[in-house]
Design a protein around this motif. Structure first.
Motif, PDB file in Angstrom:
ATOM      1  N   PHE A  15      17.297  48.008  36.018  1.00 30.81           N
ATOM      2  CA  PHE A  15      16.555  47.708  37.234  1.00 30.81           C
ATOM      3  C   PHE A  15      15.694  46.464  37.045  1.00 30.81           C
ATOM      4  O   PHE A  15      15.664  45.572  37.906  1.00 30.81           O
ATOM      5  N   LEU A  16      15.004  46.377  35.891  1.00 30.69           N
ATOM      6  CA  LEU A  16      14.145  45.224  35.613  1.00 30.69           C
ATOM      7  C   LEU A  16      14.974  43.952  35.500  1.00 30.69           C
ATOM      8  O   LEU A  16      14.586  42.898  36.017  1.00 30.69           O
ATOM      9  N   GLN A  19      15.844  42.669  38.927  1.00 30.88           N
ATOM     10  CA  GLN A  19      14.732  42.008  39.618  1.00 30.88           C
ATOM     11  C   GLN A  19      14.487  40.615  39.047  1.00 30.88           C
ATOM     12  O   GLN A  19      14.164  39.677  39.798  1.00 30.88           O
ATOM     13  N   TYR A  21      16.791  38.708  37.760  1.00 31.66           N
ATOM     14  CA  TYR A  21      17.878  37.890  38.301  1.00 31.66           C
ATOM     15  C   TYR A  21      17.553  37.429  39.711  1.00 31.66           C
ATOM     16  O   TYR A  21      17.729  36.251  40.056  1.00 31.66           O
ATOM     17  N   PHE A  22      17.081  38.351  40.546  1.00 27.55           N
ATOM     18  CA  PHE A  22      16.723  37.986  41.908  1.00 27.55           C
ATOM     19  C   PHE A  22      15.630  36.916  41.914  1.00 27.55           C
ATOM     20  O   PHE A  22      15.709  35.932  42.662  1.00 27.55           O
ATOM     21  N   ALA A  23      14.610  37.094  41.073  1.00 31.79           N
ATOM     22  CA  ALA A  23      13.492  36.151  41.034  1.00 31.79           C
ATOM     23  C   ALA A  23      13.943  34.760  40.590  1.00 31.79           C
ATOM     24  O   ALA A  23      13.529  33.748  41.166  1.00 31.79           O
ATOM     25  N   GLN A 141      15.017  48.181  47.945  1.00 35.22           N
ATOM     26  CA  GLN A 141      15.327  46.932  47.256  1.00 35.22           C
ATOM     27  C   GLN A 141      15.115  45.739  48.183  1.00 35.22           C
ATOM     28  O   GLN A 141      14.658  44.675  47.753  1.00 35.22           O
ATOM     29  N   MET A 144      11.496  44.705  48.112  1.00 30.26           N
ATOM     30  CA  MET A 144      11.109  43.970  46.906  1.00 30.26           C
ATOM     31  C   MET A 144      11.610  42.533  46.938  1.00 30.26           C
ATOM     32  O   MET A 144      10.887  41.597  46.572  1.00 30.26           O
ATOM     33  N   ILE A 145      12.851  42.334  47.396  1.00 32.48           N
ATOM     34  CA  ILE A 145      13.385  40.980  47.482  1.00 32.48           C
ATOM     35  C   ILE A 145      12.628  40.172  48.529  1.00 32.48           C
ATOM     36  O   ILE A 145      12.325  38.986  48.324  1.00 32.48           O
ATOM     37  N   LEU A 148       9.525  38.897  47.008  1.00 32.74           N
ATOM     38  CA  LEU A 148       9.801  37.761  46.125  1.00 32.74           C
ATOM     39  C   LEU A 148      10.047  36.488  46.928  1.00 32.74           C
ATOM     40  O   LEU A 148       9.584  35.404  46.553  1.00 32.74           O
TER      41      LEU A 148
END
Length: 247
Positions: A15-16, A19, A21-23, A141, A144-145, A148
């Motif tokens: 999961f971390l 996140q 990767y998304f950031a 999710q 959270m995105i 970001l």
């Protein structure tokens, strides 16, 4: 218990990593334009499968080369206070939650219960990274995105990416492709009526483009277009300035 602990640690690590990767991906978009979105890739696969020749159109247009008429029309249609909020509209989310609970209590499937309350930032988060499946894990999710995106990119950059990636008909993505497809022109010269028509399409773009998708749609595009025209001048294209404290 050791195996259970190990499994939990692996899930948390995965999961971390996701996140992070998304950031990192979002940080790159400060400078670079997204090549495609998750939704675009899914649609390309649905329409074309393994074929190289594919009726999917996308053309990037810089923010300053997009008509203010179009920007205002999209804001009225999708998120009229986009430049004022921080990525979420709490009141709209509460209303959507109440409707979802009523639908669930009436016996409707929970897989289709989540609807409404999404800002442009949330829509962008879903289109960029996630599937169109409706469930609470995906919605979490998405939150959270969206956070970001708001922390990393300016409002104008978020809106620019949205306008260049949103669907405007089957296989038509972004305002560059939409302006050319519907009006044989560029986004810079879209008039008020043209902009309002395109803004009215966003809740159901496939229905707007192809009548066969309209069987289950309750959207009346001319009425929605009139509403957009009446309210285009009321929306702001920049954050309201913070008032200075008078001494």
């Amino acid at each position: 218990m050791r195996w259970l602990t190990y499994l939990v640690k692996c899930l948390l690590a995965g999961f971390l990593a996701m996140q992070i990767y998304f950031a990192l991906q979002i940080a790159l978009w400060i400078v670079f334009n997204p090549a495609s979105t998750s939704f675009q890739r899914a649609e390309r696969w649905r329409l074309c499968s393994w074929y190289w020749s594919c009726p999917v159109y996308s053309e990037w247009t810089p923010y300053k080369q997009i008509s203010n008429n179009l920007k205002r029309a999209v804001l009225v249609s999708e998120d009229d206070i986009f430049f004022q909020h921080k990525g979420f509209r709490i009141e709209d989310m509460k209303k959507a939650w109440e409707k979802n609970q009523q639908k669930a209590q009436s016996g409707s499937s929970s897989k289709t219960a989540l609807r409404g309350g999404s800002t442009i930032t949330q829509q962008l988060a879903k289109n960029l990274f996630l599937s169109s499946e409706q469930n609470y894990l995906r919605k979490g999710q998405e939150f959270m995105i969206a956070g970001l995106l708001e922390l990393t990119l300016s409002k104008e950059r978020l809106f620019e990416i949205y306008l260049n990636s949103v669907e405007w008909g089957e296989g038509i993505f972004g305002i560059g492709a939409a302006a050319h497809y519907y009006y044989a022109t560029t986004p810079a010269v879209l008039g008020r009526d043209q902009a309002a028509a395109l803004g009215s399409a966003l809740p159901s773009p496939k229905c707007f483009d192809k009548p066969q998708y309209c069987r289950k749609s309750n959207i009346h595009f001319p009425t929605r277009q009139d509403f957009i025209l009446e309210n285009m001048d009321r929306v702001a294209l920049a954050p309201y300035p913070t008032p200075k404290n008078s001494k």
